[in-house]
Design a protein around this motif. Structure first.
Motif, PDB file in Angstrom:
ATOM      1  N   TYR A  71       0.830  -1.207   0.000  1.00  0.00           N
ATOM      2  CA  TYR A  71       0.000   0.000   0.000  1.00  0.00           C
ATOM      3  C   TYR A  71       0.862   1.255   0.000  1.00  0.00           C
ATOM      4  O   TYR A  71       0.589   2.212  -0.738  1.00  0.00           O
ATOM      5  CB  TYR A  71      -0.929   0.010   1.213  1.00  0.00           C
ATOM      6  CG  TYR A  71      -2.144  -0.894   1.103  1.00  0.00           C
ATOM      7  CD1 TYR A  71      -2.333  -1.714  -0.004  1.00  0.00           C
ATOM      8  CD2 TYR A  71      -3.103  -0.928   2.105  1.00  0.00           C
ATOM      9  CE1 TYR A  71      -3.439  -2.541  -0.097  1.00  0.00           C
ATOM     10  CE2 TYR A  71      -4.224  -1.741   2.014  1.00  0.00           C
ATOM     11  CZ  TYR A  71      -4.382  -2.553   0.916  1.00  0.00           C
ATOM     12  OH  TYR A  71      -5.493  -3.363   0.821  1.00  0.00           O
ATOM     13  N   ILE A  92       0.599   3.745  -3.179  1.00  0.00           N
ATOM     14  CA  ILE A  92      -0.037   5.043  -2.937  1.00  0.00           C
ATOM     15  C   ILE A  92       0.962   6.174  -3.141  1.00  0.00           C
ATOM     16  O   ILE A  92       0.614   7.229  -3.691  1.00  0.00           O
ATOM     17  CB  ILE A  92      -0.661   5.075  -1.533  1.00  0.00           C
ATOM     18  CG1 ILE A  92      -1.888   4.140  -1.493  1.00  0.00           C
ATOM     19  CG2 ILE A  92      -1.062   6.485  -1.132  1.00  0.00           C
ATOM     20  CD1 ILE A  92      -2.458   3.911  -0.119  1.00  0.00           C
ATOM     21  N   ILE A 144      -4.487   0.287  -5.488  1.00  0.00           N
ATOM     22  CA  ILE A 144      -4.334  -0.759  -4.477  1.00  0.00           C
ATOM     23  C   ILE A 144      -5.611  -1.583  -4.438  1.00  0.00           C
ATOM     24  O   ILE A 144      -6.675  -1.104  -4.837  1.00  0.00           O
ATOM     25  CB  ILE A 144      -4.046  -0.180  -3.075  1.00  0.00           C
ATOM     26  CG1 ILE A 144      -5.211   0.697  -2.601  1.00  0.00           C
ATOM     27  CG2 ILE A 144      -2.737   0.592  -3.063  1.00  0.00           C
ATOM     28  CD1 ILE A 144      -5.112   1.112  -1.141  1.00  0.00           C
ATOM     29  N   VAL A 168      -8.293  -3.585  -2.094  1.00  0.00           N
ATOM     30  CA  VAL A 168      -8.822  -3.782  -0.739  1.00  0.00           C
ATOM     31  C   VAL A 168      -9.952  -4.800  -0.869  1.00  0.00           C
ATOM     32  O   VAL A 168     -11.127  -4.445  -0.941  1.00  0.00           O
ATOM     33  CB  VAL A 168      -9.321  -2.463  -0.129  1.00  0.00           C
ATOM     34  CG1 VAL A 168      -9.713  -2.668   1.332  1.00  0.00           C
ATOM     35  CG2 VAL A 168      -8.259  -1.364  -0.239  1.00  0.00           C
ATOM     36  N   ALA A 219      -5.838   1.164   4.606  1.00  0.00           N
ATOM     37  CA  ALA A 219      -5.760   1.810   3.292  1.00  0.00           C
ATOM     38  C   ALA A 219      -6.069   3.294   3.393  1.00  0.00           C
ATOM     39  O   ALA A 219      -5.370   4.134   2.818  1.00  0.00           O
ATOM     40  CB  ALA A 219      -6.719   1.122   2.322  1.00  0.00           C
ATOM     41  N   LYS A 269      -3.600   6.492   2.531  1.00  0.00           N
ATOM     42  CA  LYS A 269      -4.042   7.504   1.559  1.00  0.00           C
ATOM     43  C   LYS A 269      -4.007   8.893   2.196  1.00  0.00           C
ATOM     44  O   LYS A 269      -3.663   9.877   1.538  1.00  0.00           O
ATOM     45  CB  LYS A 269      -5.457   7.183   1.079  1.00  0.00           C
ATOM     46  CG  LYS A 269      -5.556   5.980   0.155  1.00  0.00           C
ATOM     47  CD  LYS A 269      -7.005   5.687  -0.204  1.00  0.00           C
ATOM     48  CE  LYS A 269      -7.127   4.455  -1.087  1.00  0.00           C
ATOM     49  NZ  LYS A 269      -8.560   4.131  -1.374  1.00  0.00           N
TER      50      LYS A 269
END
Length: 369
Positions: free
Chosen positions: A149, A153, A159, A161, A209, A213
């Motif tokens: 991740y 990112i 990515i 999830v 996640a 981010k």
């Protein structure tokens, strides 16, 4: 003390060796897949402690699990036994050793080999069943979802999830290394027959996640994560280690006019906002007061005069400040205030305010000092 580290170029190995050297342990035998196999015979003869970190977790063929995790462990133990070396052996196993899958089976077999060896020789066995590890120098698409991740990112890559509600147990590499050093000093954390890293964290995949981010978004909204959250602090350090080498820097929005510039640097919801103010010679900025908002000024370059006046008083208070002697000046509520560049060069001031600017409630009232 002579220390043998197998898997020395791996994620755990690199971090461990770096800290061993920080602590003054310089007699380290580093064994990797590229090392001459004959070296292992000498290392197992001379070493006083073994960190057996080498292993396989994402092979092209499942047969490599047993070869990399069990067969190599057996080879290592046979060489120790051959030389009559009763050095403690620390091995990195996995919580997967409890599962009936090829990887778990290979780790379980390696554990049993270590326990048998130590029972036969009297050496000390230190078996760590580790959860998902993360931290600097980990490999995306190999060591951990955190690495994947962070890597993706940071590079604007997608990515996956798959199950946002999946619960993860994570362990930070610095906590692992700290525990491994305690083991070296004969102070391991033991639970039943196994050793453990006492500090772990849990998070669901979706939250993980979103957190990573958010780290990237912090470059545009100039936010800083909540560093009081131990997991967030460790994740943020990990994310930064994955920045592309040509992307360490990022631009800020500079508000520029003929007086100089004003640039917001950091915003936090609970600790306020930091900005950098540049004033040209002879320029006065401020001339306002606040009910509740309060500030701190720190002149880092140039010469300035900070002036105060209680709003119902005629008395003016002055503080002369300079980058030659760093001093913080508090800006109390109820005082109108200004800062004047009285030098010949730009006046550079770092300004902290206890709350982020809210255009709906600015709490800034114009009044000349």
């Amino acid at each position: 003390m002579k220390i043998l580290v197998t898997g020395a170029n791996g994620f755990v190995g690199k971090n461990l060796i770096a800290e061993l050297k920080n602590r003054g342990y310089n007699d380290i035998f580093e064994f990797t897949r590229e090392s001459d196999s004959l070296l292992l015979d000498r290392y197992t003869k001379e070493c006083d402690f073994v960190y057996h970190l080498a292993g396989v977790n994402r092979p092209k063929d499942e047969i490599e699990f047993m070869e990399g995790n069990f067969s190599f462990t057996t080879e290592l133990l046979e060489l120790l036994k051959k030389h009559g070396n009763k050095s403690p052996v620390l091995i990195t196993s996995s919580i997967q050793a409890e599962q009936d899958n090829p990887y778990g089976q290979s780790k379980k077999a390696a554990e049993e080999g270590i326990f048998t060896h130590c029972k036969e020789t009297g050496a000390n066995a230190l078996v760590y069943r580790l959860p998902n590890l993360f931290g600097k120098w980990s490999k995306p698409n190999y060591n951990t979802v955190v690495a994947t991740y962070c890597h993706n990112i940071a590079r604007d890559l997608d990515i996956q999830v798959n199950n946002p509600d999946a619960k993860l147990t994570l362990c930070y590499i610095d906590d692992v290394v700290e525990e491994f050093l305690r083991a070296l000093e004969e102070k391991p954390t033991i639970q039943d027959n196994y050793c453990m890293v006492p500090v772990t964290h849990t998070i669901i995949l979706g939250e993980l996640a979103n957190a990573i981010k958010g780290f990237k978004e912090g470059r545009t909204n100039i936010g800083i994560p909540n560093m009081e959250d131990a997991l967030i602090k460790k994740l943020y350090s990990t994310y930064l280690s994955f920045l592309p080498e040509d992307k360490f820097s990022y631009d800020l929005k500079m508000n520029i006019d003929n007086r100089g510039s004003f640039t917001e640097f950091i915003r936090t919801p609970d600790r306020g906002q930091v900005s950098v103010n540049v004033s040209k010679p002879g320029i006065t900025k401020g001339n306002h007061w606040h009910h509740t908002k309060n500030e701190k000024f720190l002149v880092v370059s140039g010469e300035g005069l900070i002036r105060f006046r209680m709003i119902d008083s005629d008395e003016i208070i002055e503080y002369r400040v300079s980058g030659d002697k760093l001093q913080v000046v508090d800006i109390p509520t109820g005082y109108t205030h200004s800062i004047v560049n009285v030098g010949e060069n730009d006046l550079v001031t770092v300004m902290w305010v206890n709350e982020c600017f809210d255009p709906e409630k600015p709490d800034t009232h114009f009044l000349e000092v």
